[in-house]
Design a protein around this motif. Structure first.
Motif, PDB file in Angstrom:
ATOM      1  N   ASN A  82       0.854  -1.194   0.000  1.00 20.39           N
ATOM      2  CA  ASN A  82       0.000   0.000   0.000  1.00 20.39           C
ATOM      3  C   ASN A  82       0.891   1.246   0.000  1.00 20.39           C
ATOM      4  O   ASN A  82       2.051   1.203   0.409  1.00 20.39           O
ATOM      5  N   ASN A  83       0.323   2.339  -0.475  1.00 19.21           N
ATOM      6  CA  ASN A  83       1.094   3.575  -0.627  1.00 19.21           C
ATOM      7  C   ASN A  83       1.672   4.081   0.692  1.00 19.21           C
ATOM      8  O   ASN A  83       2.812   4.528   0.732  1.00 19.21           O
ATOM      9  N   LYS A  84       0.897   4.021   1.760  1.00 18.38           N
ATOM     10  CA  LYS A  84       1.356   4.545   3.051  1.00 18.38           C
ATOM     11  C   LYS A  84       2.650   3.852   3.479  1.00 18.38           C
ATOM     12  O   LYS A  84       3.640   4.507   3.818  1.00 18.38           O
ATOM     13  N   TYR A  85       2.659   2.535   3.458  1.00 16.14           N
ATOM     14  CA  TYR A  85       3.834   1.764   3.857  1.00 16.14           C
ATOM     15  C   TYR A  85       5.026   2.086   2.950  1.00 16.14           C
ATOM     16  O   TYR A  85       6.131   2.344   3.428  1.00 16.14           O
ATOM     17  N   LEU A  86       4.805   2.078   1.640  1.00 17.48           N
ATOM     18  CA  LEU A  86       5.899   2.293   0.693  1.00 17.48           C
ATOM     19  C   LEU A  86       6.453   3.717   0.774  1.00 17.48           C
ATOM     20  O   LEU A  86       7.658   3.922   0.670  1.00 17.48           O
ATOM     21  N   TYR A  87       5.589   4.702   1.003  1.00 15.41           N
ATOM     22  CA  TYR A  87       6.075   6.084   1.141  1.00 15.41           C
ATOM     23  C   TYR A  87       6.812   6.289   2.457  1.00 15.41           C
ATOM     24  O   TYR A  87       7.679   7.162   2.548  1.00 15.41           O
ATOM     25  N   GLU A  88       6.496   5.508   3.487  1.00 19.85           N
ATOM     26  CA  GLU A  88       7.263   5.587   4.734  1.00 19.85           C
ATOM     27  C   GLU A  88       8.696   5.104   4.489  1.00 19.85           C
ATOM     28  O   GLU A  88       9.644   5.647   5.050  1.00 19.85           O
ATOM     29  N   LEU A  89       8.841   4.090   3.653  1.00 17.94           N
ATOM     30  CA  LEU A  89      10.173   3.568   3.334  1.00 17.94           C
ATOM     31  C   LEU A  89      10.922   4.475   2.362  1.00 17.94           C
ATOM     32  O   LEU A  89      12.121   4.718   2.522  1.00 17.94           O
ATOM     33  N   PHE A  90      10.217   4.940   1.344  1.00 18.51           N
ATOM     34  CA  PHE A  90      10.832   5.726   0.270  1.00 18.51           C
ATOM     35  C   PHE A  90      10.019   7.014   0.089  1.00 18.51           C
ATOM     36  O   PHE A  90       9.170   7.109  -0.802  1.00 18.51           O
ATOM     37  N   PRO A  91      10.269   8.024   0.926  1.00 13.63           N
ATOM     38  CA  PRO A  91       9.427   9.226   0.962  1.00 13.63           C
ATOM     39  C   PRO A  91       9.423  10.074  -0.313  1.00 13.63           C
ATOM     40  O   PRO A  91       8.488  10.830  -0.537  1.00 13.63           O
ATOM     41  N   TYR A  92      10.430   9.941  -1.155  1.00 17.79           N
ATOM     42  CA  TYR A  92      10.459  10.749  -2.378  1.00 17.79           C
ATOM     43  C   TYR A  92       9.905   9.999  -3.580  1.00 17.79           C
ATOM     44  O   TYR A  92      10.212  10.329  -4.719  1.00 17.79           O
ATOM     45  N   GLY A  93       9.078   9.018  -3.320  1.00 12.77           N
ATOM     46  CA  GLY A  93       8.436   8.256  -4.381  1.00 12.77           C
ATOM     47  C   GLY A  93       8.939   6.830  -4.388  1.00 12.77           C
ATOM     48  O   GLY A  93      10.084   6.587  -4.789  1.00 12.77           O
ATOM     49  N   PRO A  94       8.121   5.895  -3.921  1.00 10.41           N
ATOM     50  CA  PRO A  94       8.554   4.504  -3.811  1.00 10.41           C
ATOM     51  C   PRO A  94       9.053   3.902  -5.118  1.00 10.41           C
ATOM     52  O   PRO A  94      10.110   3.269  -5.127  1.00 10.41           O
ATOM     53  N   ALA A  95       8.351   4.107  -6.194  1.00  7.34           N
ATOM     54  CA  ALA A  95       8.789   3.506  -7.457  1.00  7.34           C
ATOM     55  C   ALA A  95      10.100   4.143  -7.895  1.00  7.34           C
ATOM     56  O   ALA A  95      11.084   3.453  -8.170  1.00  7.34           O
ATOM     57  N   LYS A  96      10.132   5.451  -7.923  1.00  6.73           N
ATOM     58  CA  LYS A  96      11.296   6.194  -8.408  1.00  6.73           C
ATOM     59  C   LYS A  96      12.525   5.963  -7.525  1.00  6.73           C
ATOM     60  O   LYS A  96      13.591   5.598  -8.007  1.00  6.73           O
ATOM     61  N   GLN A  97      12.381   6.162  -6.223  1.00  2.86           N
ATOM     62  CA  GLN A  97      13.515   6.055  -5.304  1.00  2.86           C
ATOM     63  C   GLN A  97      13.976   4.609  -5.127  1.00  2.86           C
ATOM     64  O   GLN A  97      15.170   4.326  -5.149  1.00  2.86           O
ATOM     65  N   ALA A  98      13.035   3.694  -4.968  1.00 11.43           N
ATOM     66  CA  ALA A  98      13.396   2.286  -4.776  1.00 11.43           C
ATOM     67  C   ALA A  98      14.038   1.713  -6.040  1.00 11.43           C
ATOM     68  O   ALA A  98      14.982   0.934  -5.957  1.00 11.43           O
ATOM     69  N   CYS A  99      13.535   2.093  -7.200  1.00  8.63           N
ATOM     70  CA  CYS A  99      14.136   1.615  -8.457  1.00  8.63           C
ATOM     71  C   CYS A  99      15.565   2.119  -8.599  1.00  8.63           C
ATOM     72  O   CYS A  99      16.443   1.385  -9.052  1.00  8.63           O
ATOM     73  N   LYS A 100      15.810   3.364  -8.211  1.00  8.53           N
ATOM     74  CA  LYS A 100      17.171   3.902  -8.290  1.00  8.53           C
ATOM     75  C   LYS A 100      18.103   3.085  -7.394  1.00  8.53           C
ATOM     76  O   LYS A 100      19.178   2.660  -7.825  1.00  8.53           O
ATOM     77  N   ILE A 101      17.689   2.825  -6.158  1.00  6.38           N
ATOM     78  CA  ILE A 101      18.518   2.061  -5.219  1.00  6.38           C
ATOM     79  C   ILE A 101      18.701   0.628  -5.714  1.00  6.38           C
ATOM     80  O   ILE A 101      19.758   0.033  -5.526  1.00  6.38           O
ATOM     81  N   ALA A 102      17.684   0.096  -6.384  1.00 12.43           N
ATOM     82  CA  ALA A 102      17.756  -1.269  -6.917  1.00 12.43           C
ATOM     83  C   ALA A 102      18.589  -1.354  -8.198  1.00 12.43           C
ATOM     84  O   ALA A 102      18.778  -2.436  -8.740  1.00 12.43           O
ATOM     85  N   GLY A 103      19.069  -0.207  -8.675  1.00  6.93           N
ATOM     86  CA  GLY A 103      19.902  -0.201  -9.877  1.00  6.93           C
ATOM     87  C   GLY A 103      19.114  -0.333 -11.161  1.00  6.93           C
ATOM     88  O   GLY A 103      19.667  -0.688 -12.199  1.00  6.93           O
ATOM     89  N   LEU A 104      17.824  -0.037 -11.095  1.00  5.37           N
ATOM     90  CA  LEU A 104      16.950  -0.180 -12.259  1.00  5.37           C
ATOM     91  C   LEU A 104      16.718   1.167 -12.926  1.00  5.37           C
ATOM     92  O   LEU A 104      16.937   2.213 -12.315  1.00  5.37           O
ATOM     93  N   PRO A 105      16.224   1.165 -14.169  1.00  2.39           N
ATOM     94  CA  PRO A 105      15.898   2.417 -14.829  1.00  2.39           C
ATOM     95  C   PRO A 105      14.742   3.118 -14.126  1.00  2.39           C
ATOM     96  O   PRO A 105      13.963   2.486 -13.401  1.00  2.39           O
ATOM     97  N   LYS A 106      14.630   4.401 -14.365  1.00  2.82           N
ATOM     98  CA  LYS A 106      13.513   5.173 -13.821  1.00  2.82           C
ATOM     99  C   LYS A 106      12.222   4.624 -14.422  1.00  2.82           C
ATOM    100  O   LYS A 106      12.142   4.423 -15.642  1.00  2.82           O
ATOM    101  N   PRO A 107      11.213   4.364 -13.583  1.00  4.91           N
ATOM    102  CA  PRO A 107       9.949   3.839 -14.122  1.00  4.91           C
ATOM    103  C   PRO A 107       9.301   4.818 -15.096  1.00  4.91           C
ATOM    104  O   PRO A 107       9.397   6.022 -14.908  1.00  4.91           O
ATOM    105  N   THR A 108       8.670   4.270 -16.109  1.00  2.00           N
ATOM    106  CA  THR A 108       7.968   5.137 -17.067  1.00  2.00           C
ATOM    107  C   THR A 108       6.825   5.826 -16.340  1.00  2.00           C
ATOM    108  O   THR A 108       6.181   5.258 -15.476  1.00  2.00           O
ATOM    109  N   GLY A 109       6.606   7.081 -16.677  1.00  2.00           N
ATOM    110  CA  GLY A 109       5.537   7.832 -16.047  1.00  2.00           C
ATOM    111  C   GLY A 109       5.990   8.621 -14.830  1.00  2.00           C
ATOM    112  O   GLY A 109       5.247   9.424 -14.309  1.00  2.00           O
ATOM    113  N   CYS A 110       7.202   8.409 -14.351  1.00  2.00           N
ATOM    114  CA  CYS A 110       7.723   9.168 -13.204  1.00  2.00           C
ATOM    115  C   CYS A 110       8.372  10.448 -13.708  1.00  2.00           C
ATOM    116  O   CYS A 110       9.088  10.442 -14.690  1.00  2.00           O
ATOM    117  N   ILE A 111       8.105  11.540 -12.983  1.00  2.00           N
ATOM    118  CA  ILE A 111       8.719  12.818 -13.359  1.00  2.00           C
ATOM    119  C   ILE A 111       9.983  13.066 -12.580  1.00  2.00           C
ATOM    120  O   ILE A 111      10.243  12.529 -11.567  1.00  2.00           O
TER     121      ILE A 111
END
Length: 111
Positions: A82-111
């Motif tokens: 859920n968004n609440k849990y994921l934003y607590e872990l990655f406050p600047y955007g779970p998909a964007k921030q977690a993907c960066k730490i995971a060494g993955l490309p920026k998710p499509t649709g993220c600014i």
């Protein structure tokens, strides 16, 4: 492209700090990127990062936040998918921030 020195190894990142070569990723790189993102990695953070790497291996795409929350809920349960849990872990955007730490490309649709 910018280069950064991580644990004695030089890796290339793009202008936003995402790895250029996904094969450069390892725990040291993840720790470095997390520090740059001001994220103190816990077991819960690693669970999301490892989930993202598995997801990318299977689908060859970094998921946007809506897809990420649904996929995590399916695999790890609704308390983590859920968004609440994921934003607590990655406050600047779970998909964007977690993907960066995971060494993955920026998710499509993220600014």
């Amino acid at each position: 492209m910018p280069m950064v020195d991580i644990a004695g190894k030089t890796v290339e990142v793009d202008e936003e700090g995402y790895l250029v070569n996904l094969a450069d990723w390892n725990k040291d790189v993840a720790d470095y990127l997390a520090k740059e993102e001001k994220v103190d990695m816990s077991e819960n953070h690693w669970e999301v990062v490892n989930f993202l790497r598995e997801y990318y291996d299977e689908y060859q795409i970094a998921p946007a936040i809506r897809v990420l929350t649904k996929a995590i809920a399916k695999k790890l349960g609704p308390d983590k998918g859920n968004n609440k849990y994921l934003y607590e872990l990655f406050p600047y955007g779970p998909a964007k921030q977690a993907c960066k730490i995971a060494g993955l490309p920026k998710p499509t649709g993220c600014i």
